[in-house]
Structure formats: structure tokens, C-alpha cells
Design a protein around this motif. Sequence first.
Motif, PDB file in Angstrom:
ATOM      1  N   THR A  64       1.084  -1.420   0.068  1.00  0.00           N
ATOM      2  CA  THR A  64       0.063   0.022   0.019  1.00  0.00           C
ATOM      3  C   THR A  64       0.771   1.417   0.032  1.00  0.00           C
ATOM      4  N   LEU A  65       0.389   2.801  -0.947  1.00  0.00           N
ATOM      5  CA  LEU A  65       1.711   3.531  -0.963  1.00  0.00           C
ATOM      6  C   LEU A  65       0.859   4.218  -0.199  1.00  0.00           C
ATOM      7  N   ARG A  66       1.769   4.881   0.996  1.00  0.00           N
ATOM      8  CA  ARG A  66       1.163   5.588   1.577  1.00  0.00           C
ATOM      9  C   ARG A  66       1.776   6.805   1.733  1.00  0.00           C
ATOM     10  N   GLY A  67       3.112   6.906   0.994  1.00  0.00           N
ATOM     11  CA  GLY A  67       3.981   8.237   0.900  1.00  0.00           C
ATOM     12  C   GLY A  67       4.304   9.452  -0.234  1.00  0.00           C
ATOM     13  N   LEU A  68       4.327  10.121  -0.738  1.00  0.00           N
ATOM     14  CA  LEU A  68       4.304  10.968  -1.700  1.00  0.00           C
ATOM     15  C   LEU A  68       5.870  11.854  -1.492  1.00  0.00           C
ATOM     16  N   VAL A  69       6.945  11.465  -1.737  1.00  0.00           N
ATOM     17  CA  VAL A  69       7.715  12.331  -2.369  1.00  0.00           C
ATOM     18  C   VAL A  69       8.228  13.083  -3.508  1.00  0.00           C
ATOM     19  N   VAL A  70       8.195  14.466  -3.688  1.00  0.00           N
ATOM     20  CA  VAL A  70       8.243  15.244  -4.614  1.00  0.00           C
ATOM     21  C   VAL A  70       9.561  16.210  -5.138  1.00  0.00           C
ATOM     22  N   ASP A  94      -0.701  24.387  -9.764  1.00  0.00           N
ATOM     23  CA  ASP A  94      -0.590  22.601 -10.231  1.00  0.00           C
ATOM     24  C   ASP A  94      -0.705  22.060  -9.831  1.00  0.00           C
ATOM     25  N   MET A  95       1.482  21.477  -9.462  1.00  0.00           N
ATOM     26  CA  MET A  95       1.405  20.372  -8.467  1.00  0.00           C
ATOM     27  C   MET A  95       1.540  20.957  -7.128  1.00  0.00           C
ATOM     28  N   SER A  96       1.838  21.996  -6.541  1.00  0.00           N
ATOM     29  CA  SER A  96       1.317  22.401  -5.375  1.00  0.00           C
ATOM     30  C   SER A  96      -0.398  21.978  -5.205  1.00  0.00           C
ATOM     31  N   GLY A  97      -1.162  21.942  -5.539  1.00  0.00           N
ATOM     32  CA  GLY A  97      -1.915  21.378  -5.025  1.00  0.00           C
ATOM     33  C   GLY A  97      -2.741  20.280  -5.392  1.00  0.00           C
ATOM     34  N   LEU A  98      -2.014  19.257  -6.220  1.00  0.00           N
ATOM     35  CA  LEU A  98      -1.542  17.988  -6.315  1.00  0.00           C
ATOM     36  C   LEU A  98      -1.265  17.586  -4.487  1.00  0.00           C
ATOM     37  N   VAL A  99      -0.056  18.403  -4.468  1.00  0.00           N
ATOM     38  CA  VAL A  99       0.178  17.670  -3.319  1.00  0.00           C
ATOM     39  C   VAL A  99      -0.432  17.944  -1.770  1.00  0.00           C
ATOM     40  N   ARG A 100      -1.035  19.242  -2.069  1.00  0.00           N
ATOM     41  CA  ARG A 100      -1.724  19.224  -0.601  1.00  0.00           C
ATOM     42  C   ARG A 100      -3.086  18.583  -0.870  1.00  0.00           C
ATOM     43  N   ARG A 101      -3.415  18.040  -1.868  1.00  0.00           N
ATOM     44  CA  ARG A 101      -4.770  17.025  -1.912  1.00  0.00           C
ATOM     45  C   ARG A 101      -4.509  15.703  -1.954  1.00  0.00           C
ATOM     46  N   ALA A 102      -3.204  14.937  -1.572  1.00  0.00           N
ATOM     47  CA  ALA A 102      -2.914  13.728  -1.587  1.00  0.00           C
ATOM     48  C   ALA A 102      -2.555  13.860   0.122  1.00  0.00           C
ATOM     49  N   ARG A 152       1.288  10.877   3.415  1.00  0.00           N
ATOM     50  CA  ARG A 152       2.175  11.213   4.231  1.00  0.00           C
ATOM     51  C   ARG A 152       3.194  11.507   3.563  1.00  0.00           C
ATOM     52  N   THR A 153       3.963  13.344   3.197  1.00  0.00           N
ATOM     53  CA  THR A 153       4.187  13.919   2.233  1.00  0.00           C
ATOM     54  C   THR A 153       5.971  14.414   2.615  1.00  0.00           C
ATOM     55  N   ALA A 154       6.164  14.589   1.426  1.00  0.00           N
ATOM     56  CA  ALA A 154       7.821  15.294   2.123  1.00  0.00           C
ATOM     57  C   ALA A 154       8.333  16.018   0.573  1.00  0.00           C
ATOM     58  N   LEU A 155       8.733  16.865   0.561  1.00  0.00           N
ATOM     59  CA  LEU A 155       9.916  17.234  -0.023  1.00  0.00           C
ATOM     60  C   LEU A 155      11.042  17.319  -0.373  1.00  0.00           C
ATOM     61  N   ALA A 203       7.072   2.187   0.094  1.00  0.00           N
ATOM     62  CA  ALA A 203       5.170   2.553   0.518  1.00  0.00           C
ATOM     63  C   ALA A 203       5.206   4.296  -0.047  1.00  0.00           C
ATOM     64  N   CYS A 204       6.349   4.373  -0.664  1.00  0.00           N
ATOM     65  CA  CYS A 204       6.893   5.550  -0.925  1.00  0.00           C
ATOM     66  C   CYS A 204       6.856   6.036  -2.516  1.00  0.00           C
ATOM     67  N   VAL A 205       6.233   6.699  -3.035  1.00  0.00           N
ATOM     68  CA  VAL A 205       5.942   7.020  -4.889  1.00  0.00           C
ATOM     69  C   VAL A 205       7.222   8.608  -4.329  1.00  0.00           C
ATOM     70  N   MET A 206       8.338   8.633  -5.286  1.00  0.00           N
ATOM     71  CA  MET A 206       9.146   9.482  -6.038  1.00  0.00           C
ATOM     72  C   MET A 206       8.603  10.525  -6.690  1.00  0.00           C
ATOM     73  N   VAL A 207       8.283  10.909  -7.388  1.00  0.00           N
ATOM     74  CA  VAL A 207       8.175  12.285  -8.276  1.00  0.00           C
ATOM     75  C   VAL A 207       9.038  13.342  -8.125  1.00  0.00           C
ATOM     76  N   ASP A 208      10.107  12.785  -9.326  1.00  0.00           N
ATOM     77  CA  ASP A 208      10.998  13.527 -10.046  1.00  0.00           C
ATOM     78  C   ASP A 208      10.787  14.214 -11.543  1.00  0.00           C
ATOM     79  N   ASP A 209      11.392  15.307 -11.799  1.00  0.00           N
ATOM     80  CA  ASP A 209      11.877  15.674 -13.411  1.00  0.00           C
ATOM     81  C   ASP A 209      13.460  15.110 -13.991  1.00  0.00           C
TER      82      ASP A 209
END
Length: 240
Positions: free
Chosen positions: A28-34, A130-138, A144-147, A197-203
Motif C-alpha cells: 500500500t503506497l502511503r507516502g508521496l515525495v516530490v 497545479d503541482m502544489s495543489g496536487l500535493v495538498r490534496r494528496a 504522508r508527504t515530503a519535499l 510504501a513511497c512514491v518519488m516524483v522527480d523531473d
Amino acid sequence: MNDTGPFNDFAPFTDSAPKGDAAPEPVTLRGLVVDWGGVLTGDLRTAVRSWAEADGVPLDSYVATMRDWMGEPYGVEARLNPIHALERGEMTVPDFESRLAEALTVRTGRPFDADGLLDRLFGHFEHAPDMSGLVRRARAAGLRTALLSNSWGNDYPRDGWAEMFDEVVISGEVGMRKPEPEIFRHTCALLDLPPSACVMVDDLPHNIAGAAGVGMVGVLHTAYATTVEELEILLDLPLR
């Protein structure tokens, strides 16, 4: 590297499964790191191009300097790499600016002003709401969210971060940088989650590869529309 398969394709047990085989457990993915630059901001190439034009820096000279410092293949450090040293907090901003201005001067034959060079560069970074809004909604949905950002000694626009992130990891503040595995593990530990359990979003593809190397799920960001679609599938959440 969009490694989504292992988290979405779990075959059920059947009577024909060999005895003793362990059932694959869904993660189960429970973390979003951007990332920040290029994810929570506009395209990095556009920002650098705008800075180069405004500062009168030949773009090809800047690119050639970056490639020379990074080494070949990408990331090999056979000698002091000013970029990596700056990102780890091992080099001061004025020292880096002096080295960059000197390198550009040598390449072009004309002097460049080192003072405030990076401030001028980051002044061309544009916020991506748009991406900041995505993180807030997540986060509002329970993730759990991290920069996680490689810093060039820049001042980040932190307004609203308290509502966006549970944790903030800046490379120069922790003495590690992406794509070093330790910084990904450190970030996941702060979130009190395993990397799986974490997703990493990077360019940047090499940062996604580094995250996947420690077990995270990587999402290569190119545009909001594709990133939000992929995250909705991975996280099974509406994020628009």
C-alpha cells in the motif's frame, strides 16, 4: 522509470501454486515525495534559458561547463565536483559563484559578475500551482508527504509548506544529495514509512533511478497532466 507494475499486478493464489510458495503481499503506497525545481516549479530548461539571456551568458558555454563539472558518464567524480559539493553543503554559495563565473570567463573570453549569480538564476524559477495543489490534496487524503530537493544554496519560497509537507529534506542541510541512496532512505525514515510504501516524483531520470534503487516507486515528471494521472492510478485516489 515508472515502475508501477509490481504494485498493480498481483496474481491470486490458485490450487496449482506449489506448496511453500509465499504469497506476494500487495504494497500500500502511503507516502508521496516530490522534488522542488522542475516539479513544484516550471521547466528548468526554460528558467535557465531565461537567466542566460538576461545575464548575457552564452547558453552553450553554461551547458558545457555543467557537463565538464559533472564528468562522463553523468555523476562520475574523478575530481572535485563543485555542483555536488554545493548540493551537499560542502561549498559556499559565493565560492561556487566565483568558480562558475571564472569558468564562463575562460570559455567566453569575457568577464561575468559572480556576485548574486545564483539569486539571478533562481529569480527565473516560476511556481507551479497545479503541482502544489496536487500535493495538498494528496496530504488531505491521508498520505504522508515530503519535499526532497537538491539545493544550490537558494532560498526556497516556503509559504504554505506547513500545509503541504510532513517533512522537508534539503540536500545542503543533511549533507546528502540525490541520487545517493542514503538521502532517499533518510526521507522515507522521516515519514516513518518503508521505501516500498513511497512514491518519488522527480523531473530527472537519474534521480528516479536512485529512488527505485532503494525500493521506492518512481514517477518521472514531465507535465502535470501525466503526473496526476499516473499518481491517481498508483495511489487509487482522486487528486484533481
